[in-house]
Write a protein that holds these residues in place. Structure first.
Motif, PDB file in Angstrom:
ATOM      1  N   UNK A  10       0.861  -0.986  -0.092  1.00  0.00           N
ATOM      2  CA  UNK A  10      -0.046  -0.285   0.031  1.00  0.00           C
ATOM      3  C   UNK A  10       0.970   1.364   0.066  1.00  0.00           C
ATOM      4  N   UNK A  11       1.892   1.252   0.932  1.00  0.00           N
ATOM      5  CA  UNK A  11       2.878   2.388   0.875  1.00  0.00           C
ATOM      6  C   UNK A  11       3.565   2.760  -0.463  1.00  0.00           C
ATOM      7  N   UNK A  12       3.938   1.547  -1.265  1.00  0.00           N
ATOM      8  CA  UNK A  12       4.478   1.622  -2.467  1.00  0.00           C
ATOM      9  C   UNK A  12       3.672   2.074  -3.697  1.00  0.00           C
ATOM     10  N   UNK A  13       2.188   1.647  -3.389  1.00  0.00           N
ATOM     11  CA  UNK A  13       1.255   2.132  -4.291  1.00  0.00           C
ATOM     12  C   UNK A  13       0.786   3.799  -3.989  1.00  0.00           C
ATOM     13  N   UNK A  14       0.763   3.892  -2.693  1.00  0.00           N
ATOM     14  CA  UNK A  14       0.653   5.427  -2.419  1.00  0.00           C
ATOM     15  C   UNK A  14       1.678   6.337  -3.230  1.00  0.00           C
ATOM     16  N   UNK A  15       2.874   6.083  -2.716  1.00  0.00           N
ATOM     17  CA  UNK A  15       3.982   6.761  -3.311  1.00  0.00           C
ATOM     18  C   UNK A  15       4.060   6.909  -4.662  1.00  0.00           C
ATOM     19  N   UNK A  16       3.818   5.879  -5.432  1.00  0.00           N
ATOM     20  CA  UNK A  16       3.693   5.799  -6.951  1.00  0.00           C
ATOM     21  C   UNK A  16       2.519   6.547  -7.404  1.00  0.00           C
ATOM     22  N   UNK A  17       1.537   6.552  -7.047  1.00  0.00           N
ATOM     23  CA  UNK A  17       0.147   7.293  -7.373  1.00  0.00           C
ATOM     24  C   UNK A  17      -0.306   8.366  -6.884  1.00  0.00           C
ATOM     25  N   UNK A  18       0.136   8.654  -5.790  1.00  0.00           N
ATOM     26  CA  UNK A  18      -0.687  10.015  -5.107  1.00  0.00           C
ATOM     27  C   UNK A  18      -0.444  11.212  -5.761  1.00  0.00           C
ATOM     28  N   UNK A  19       0.999  11.381  -6.214  1.00  0.00           N
ATOM     29  CA  UNK A  19       1.103  12.752  -7.169  1.00  0.00           C
ATOM     30  C   UNK A  19      -0.039  12.928  -8.316  1.00  0.00           C
TER      31      UNK A  19
END
Length: 174
Positions: A10-19
Motif C-alpha cells: 500500500x505504501x508503495x502504491x501510495x508513493x507511486x500514484x499519489x502525485x
C-alpha cells in the motif's frame, strides 16, 4: 496478498500514484486543500478495498477519484460547475484583457463550441477535453477505460466529428 504484506505494498502504491491522483483532483476542483482531502479518501478506499489485480491500480484509482470528485460536486450542487470548468479550461487561452468587442465575440464562440461539444458523445467530449487539458494518451485511456493503443484514433475521430459539427454550426449561423 497476505495481510502482513499489504501495508508495504500500500505504501508503495501510495508513493507511486499519489502525485498523479492529487494533480488530477486539483485540476478538476481547483482547491488544493479540498483536493488533498479527496485524494486521501481515494487512498483510504484503496486500502480498505483494493482491486483484485494490483497491476490495474492506476485505472482503478482514476475511476474512484472520478466518483469521489463527482460526489464532492454533487454534495455541493456544483456538478455543472465541473463541466463548465472543464469546457472553460479547454476554451480559455492566455488571460489577457480584451476589448469589449473581443469579449462579446469570445463569449459567442464559447457558446458555439459548448453547443458543438454537447452534440458529441460523452466519450468524444471527455477525450477532447482531457487532451486539451494536457492529459497524456495513457491517462486518457485510463479515464475512458479503453486500450491505450486506440486513444490516438479515438482523438482523431472525435476531432473530426467536432470539426464536422462545427462546420454545420457555422453554415447555420450564416
Amino acid at each position: 496478498m497476505p495481510n502482513d504484506q499489504m501495508p508495504a505494498r500500500y505504501q508503495q502504491l501510495f508513493r507511486e500514484h499519489y502525485p498523479s491522483v492529487l494533480r488530477k483532483i486539483i485540476n478538476l476542483i481547483g482547491d488544493r486543500a479540498a483536493a488533498e482531502d479527496l485524494a486521501q479518501e481515494v487512498f483510504i478506499k484503496l486500502y480498505r478495498n483494493p482491486p483484485e489485480d494490483l497491476a490495474r491500480t492506476g485505472p482503478w484509482l482514476h475511476r474512484v477519484l472520478t466518483r469521489i470528485v463527482y460526489d464532492h460536486y454533487r454534495k455541493a450542487g456544483r456538478l455543472n460547475d465541473l463541466n463548465e470548468k472543464q469546457q472553460h479550461e479547454a476554451l480559455a487561452g492566455e488571460q489577457t484583457y480584451p476589448s469589449n468587442e473581443a469579449v462579446v465575440i469570445q463569449s459567442w464562440e464559447r457558446d458555439v463550441v459548448r453547443g458543438v461539444l454537447n452534440k458529441l458523445s460523452e466519450r468524444d467530449r471527455q477525450a477532447l477535453l482531457l487532451k486539451e487539458q494536457g492529459y497524456s494518451h495513457a491517462e486518457i485511456a485510463e479515464a475512458l477505460q479503453v486500450n491505450p493503443k486506440i486513444v490516438g484514433t479515438l482523438l482523431m475521430r472525435a476531432a473530426s466529428r467536432f470539426k464536422k459539427n462545427m462546420l454545420s454550426e457555422e453554415v447555420m449561423e450564416q
